[in-house]
Design a protein around this motif. Sequence first.
Motif, short mmCIF file in Angstrom:
data_model
loop_
_atom_site.label_atom_id
_atom_site.label_comp_id
_atom_site.label_asym_id
_atom_site.label_seq_id
_atom_site.Cartn_x
_atom_site.Cartn_y
_atom_site.Cartn_z
N VAL A 51 1.57 28.50 27.94
CA VAL A 51 0.37 27.70 28.17
C VAL A 51 0.78 26.24 28.30
O VAL A 51 1.38 25.68 27.37
N GLN A 52 0.51 25.65 29.45
CA GLN A 52 0.86 24.27 29.79
C GLN A 52 2.35 24.01 29.58
O GLN A 52 2.74 22.94 29.10
N GLY A 53 3.18 24.99 29.94
CA GLY A 53 4.62 24.84 29.78
C GLY A 53 5.38 25.65 30.81
O GLY A 53 4.81 26.09 31.81
N ASN A 54 6.65 25.87 30.55
CA ASN A 54 7.54 26.57 31.47
C ASN A 54 8.22 27.73 30.74
O ASN A 54 9.11 27.50 29.91
N ALA A 55 7.80 28.95 31.04
CA ALA A 55 8.34 30.13 30.36
C ALA A 55 9.83 30.31 30.64
O ALA A 55 10.59 30.68 29.75
N ALA A 56 10.25 30.07 31.87
CA ALA A 56 11.67 30.24 32.21
C ALA A 56 12.55 29.35 31.34
O ALA A 56 13.59 29.78 30.84
N ASN A 57 12.13 28.11 31.14
CA ASN A 57 12.90 27.20 30.29
C ASN A 57 12.85 27.62 28.82
O ASN A 57 13.85 27.57 28.12
N LEU A 58 11.68 28.04 28.36
CA LEU A 58 11.52 28.42 26.96
C LEU A 58 12.37 29.62 26.59
O LEU A 58 13.03 29.63 25.55
N ILE A 59 12.38 30.65 27.44
CA ILE A 59 13.09 31.88 27.08
C ILE A 59 14.44 32.00 27.76
O ILE A 59 15.16 32.96 27.52
N GLY A 60 14.79 31.03 28.59
CA GLY A 60 16.13 30.99 29.18
C GLY A 60 16.41 32.05 30.22
O GLY A 60 17.45 32.70 30.17
N VAL A 61 15.48 32.25 31.14
CA VAL A 61 15.70 33.23 32.20
C VAL A 61 15.76 32.55 33.56
O VAL A 61 15.32 31.41 33.72
N HIS A 62 16.32 33.29 34.51
CA HIS A 62 16.44 32.82 35.88
C HIS A 62 15.93 33.89 36.82
O HIS A 62 15.83 35.06 36.45
N SER A 63 15.63 33.51 38.03
CA SER A 63 15.17 34.46 39.03
C SER A 63 16.14 35.63 39.14
O SER A 63 17.35 35.42 39.22
N GLY A 64 15.61 36.84 39.08
CA GLY A 64 16.43 38.04 39.19
C GLY A 64 16.91 38.62 37.87
O GLY A 64 17.46 39.71 37.84
N ASP A 65 16.74 37.89 36.76
CA ASP A 65 17.14 38.42 35.46
C ASP A 65 16.29 39.63 35.10
O ASP A 65 15.10 39.68 35.42
N GLN A 66 16.89 40.58 34.43
CA GLN A 66 16.15 41.74 33.95
C GLN A 66 15.60 41.44 32.57
O GLN A 66 16.16 40.64 31.82
N PHE A 67 14.48 42.09 32.23
CA PHE A 67 13.93 41.95 30.89
C PHE A 67 13.29 43.26 30.47
O PHE A 67 13.02 44.12 31.29
N TRP A 68 13.06 43.40 29.18
CA TRP A 68 12.47 44.61 28.62
C TRP A 68 11.32 44.21 27.72
O TRP A 68 11.36 43.19 27.07
N ILE A 69 10.30 45.06 27.68
CA ILE A 69 9.16 44.82 26.82
C ILE A 69 9.00 46.00 25.89
O ILE A 69 8.99 47.15 26.32
N ASN A 70 8.91 45.71 24.60
CA ASN A 70 8.65 46.73 23.60
C ASN A 70 7.14 46.90 23.52
O ASN A 70 6.43 45.99 23.09
N LEU A 71 6.64 48.05 23.96
CA LEU A 71 5.20 48.28 23.98
C LEU A 71 4.62 48.56 22.60
O LEU A 71 3.41 48.66 22.44
#
Length: 75
Positions: A51-71
Amino acid sequence: SLEGLEIGQSYILQVPSGVHEFTMVRTFKDASIGTLVGYMGSWGTLEIAVVQGNAANLIGVHSGDQFWINLRQKL
């Protein structure tokens, strides 16, 4: 809605740089400034933002990075 994800619940996001918690919201106004959130985008996909920020910078990801979500909701 995105199957298995409930508005107002917190979930675990695992990216190459680490593990983060996000909360599912309907709109950005449902969370405080600086909060990592998930929401359903206009194409029906899960989108992660700050919210009013940059998720890529906060979590340290770049275009094309893979991620996983624990449901499983965070306890």
